[in-house]
Design an enzyme around this catalytic site. Sequence first.
Site, short mmCIF file in Angstrom:
data_model
loop_
_atom_site.label_atom_id
_atom_site.label_comp_id
_atom_site.label_asym_id
_atom_site.label_seq_id
_atom_site.Cartn_x
_atom_site.Cartn_y
_atom_site.Cartn_z
N GLU A 141 0.88 -1.15 0.00
CA GLU A 141 0.00 0.00 0.00
C GLU A 141 0.93 1.21 0.00
OE1 GLU A 141 -2.58 -0.82 3.33
OE2 GLU A 141 -3.41 1.19 3.10
N ARG B 166 4.45 -12.67 10.19
CA ARG B 166 5.23 -11.49 9.82
C ARG B 166 6.52 -11.45 10.62
NH1 ARG B 166 1.83 -7.14 9.37
NH2 ARG B 166 3.41 -5.63 9.88
N LYS C 156 4.11 0.49 9.71
CA LYS C 156 4.20 1.79 9.04
C LYS C 156 3.55 2.89 9.87
CE LYS C 156 2.86 0.09 5.06
NZ LYS C 156 2.38 -0.07 3.69
P1 ATP Z 1 2.45 -2.28 8.26
O1 ATP Z 1 1.82 -3.24 9.20
O2 ATP Z 1 3.87 -2.01 8.50
O3 ATP Z 1 1.66 -1.03 8.09
P2 ATP Z 1 1.24 -3.40 5.97
O4 ATP Z 1 0.99 -4.84 6.06
O5 ATP Z 1 0.10 -2.49 6.13
O6 ATP Z 1 2.46 -3.04 6.89
P3 ATP Z 1 1.50 -3.37 3.14
O7 ATP Z 1 2.03 -2.30 2.29
O8 ATP Z 1 0.06 -3.69 3.08
O9 ATP Z 1 1.95 -3.04 4.63
O10 ATP Z 1 2.36 -4.68 2.96
C1 ATP Z 1 2.71 -5.25 1.74
C2 ATP Z 1 3.01 -6.70 1.96
O11 ATP Z 1 4.08 -6.84 2.90
C3 ATP Z 1 1.82 -7.42 2.55
O12 ATP Z 1 1.65 -8.64 1.83
C4 ATP Z 1 2.19 -7.69 3.97
O13 ATP Z 1 1.61 -8.87 4.42
C5 ATP Z 1 3.71 -7.76 3.91
N1 ATP Z 1 4.31 -7.38 5.19
C6 ATP Z 1 4.11 -6.24 5.87
N2 ATP Z 1 4.77 -6.23 7.04
C7 ATP Z 1 5.43 -7.41 7.11
C8 ATP Z 1 6.28 -8.02 8.07
N3 ATP Z 1 6.59 -7.41 9.21
N4 ATP Z 1 6.77 -9.25 7.79
C9 ATP Z 1 6.47 -9.86 6.64
N5 ATP Z 1 5.67 -9.35 5.70
C10 ATP Z 1 5.14 -8.14 5.92
MG MG Z 2 -1.60 -3.50 4.73
#
Ligand code: ATP
Ligand code: MG
Length: 568
Positions: free
Chosen positions: A42, A268, A278
Amino acid sequence: MTKDQRPAATAAAPSNFIKDIVRADVRAGAYNGRVQTRFPPEPNGYLHIGHAKSICLNFGLAAEFGGRCNLRFDDTNPVKEDVEYVESIKQDVRWLGFDWGDGLFYASDYFERLYAYASRLVEAGKAYVDDQSADEIRENRGTLTSPGKDSPWRNRPVEENLDLFGRMRAGEFEDGSRVLRAKIDMSHPNMVLRDPTLYRIKRVPHHRTGQKWPIYPMYDFAHCLSDAIEAVTHSICTLEFENNRALYDWVLDELGIEPRPRQYEFARLNLTHTALSKRKLIRLVREGRVAGWDDPRMPTISGLRRRGYTPESIRTFCERIGVSKAENLVDMALLEHCLREDLNRRAPRVMGVLDPLRLVIENYPEDQTEEFEFANNPEDEAMGRRMVPFSRVLYVERDDFREQAPGKWFRLAPGREVRLRYAYYVTCTDVVRDASGEVAELRCSFDPKTRGGWSKDGRKVKGTLHWVSAAHAVRAEVRLYGNLFSAADPSGADEAEFMELLNPDSLRVLPGCMVEPGLCLAKPGEIFQFERNGYFCLDPDSTPGRPVFNRATTLRDTWARIERQKDK
Ligand code: ATP
Ligand code: MG
């Protein structure tokens, strides 16, 4: 553990449960043997090391099985998104060493098709326009232990729903006045399936579609269909989406999409002494607790890059931590270990004195300069050699001198002899103090017969010090970093608390370091081992003649020590 016993950085990536699933699918001929994944960020922040885990997994699977991996921006919430994030994400994925080829997509590319799919659900009586407020919808959702309540608008006729949905799209209604919901089951034990929202009204411009859309699809609706549109086979995400899989499948089932992508979840990455969310990182940036997204203390890819991390070390780290469904907290020491392992092979070694103390060799001619030849990496002759100037006045590390030296002190002290790396043996003969009584200068004598740093008469010294020639040295600023958070696991803290857990000593600036003259030619991003002091990366804040270095990591490998203790 000796160096040779350590697992090789380049060893083939071990298997994991997702890879096993993909392999089994390929063998069984599912999707005609085709493998397609995607990394779906995102664009509402910069990527962090947790995203690197997902990137390595998705792109890695595609590479291993001869498939493809798309980079798809999940840009369905214009309120939080920005092109700055899009650009940084592209840069970071590329920097990590992955190539999406022609597979660059945006969920917003599909807005028209998503709208058509939603209209089909409305026509089939599987979605309805709800006039309840957000609060009412929340209240009527029920709880884990009690069922929800049907909306009074749940049984609107199809024609009315179609008309209202069309007018939502035409921009006739206020933000939040209506939503489109899936008609599933308000008492479903999986709360995600209690008539989830599919579309909401947000009359805000989008960074790609401009003013065109006053309504935006929800993640759960857009994501599975974007996967389907791109013909993704394995849709891999993190565990918090486990409950959403039922909705993912419901949408694809209701729309009769075949062959259809399948969702798999993994745990994760959590890392000690940092935050991988984020939302939290954005606060650190906005509230000025760090210098920006690429502050070298940040766990972002851009922060790690600026700190001196290499793509290779991050990829190795992602391989080592593996992929599973078990929640875990990985020790930051492992990430640092992977960096040292990589830089030990590749970073040229130089001399830099962090806390300079003048050392005057009284029996060395005043006007003389000579040069000594240094290997750029003693473990790799191919990295070449360089000449380093030496003269009567040098700087050595203040910490390498003790006035009252304990028995096992092998460095400088009054009357003790040490080796200056590749140069000469010197003996400390006197100490000069400043007005406040602090040691300001060491007086020494050198033995001309130890040229090159070796005594022909077999006389041995235990200590070898790094040094720079005062007349030739370049003054540099060095930034030393500690953990961003003092607590090992700040991720448990809520948003109010976690700011309190920040380490107040995470940055120490040393403005007056002295480094070899050759470092004047270094370019931002270049990484060196300062002998005995760690790995340092030239920062973009450097100006001509005034280098600024970030310490990526020290040479002390706490991870190797932990492993050694385990072996015992
Ligand atoms: P955050 O929780 O940091 O805001 P998010 O999941 O909202 O992260 P996205 O941009 O939606 O961030 O993530 C893109 C991809 O990265 C998704 O498939 C998500 O599952 C994966 N991802 C995000 N954080 C992690 C993590 N800590 N470990 C492994 N994969 C991750
Ligand atoms: Mg997300």
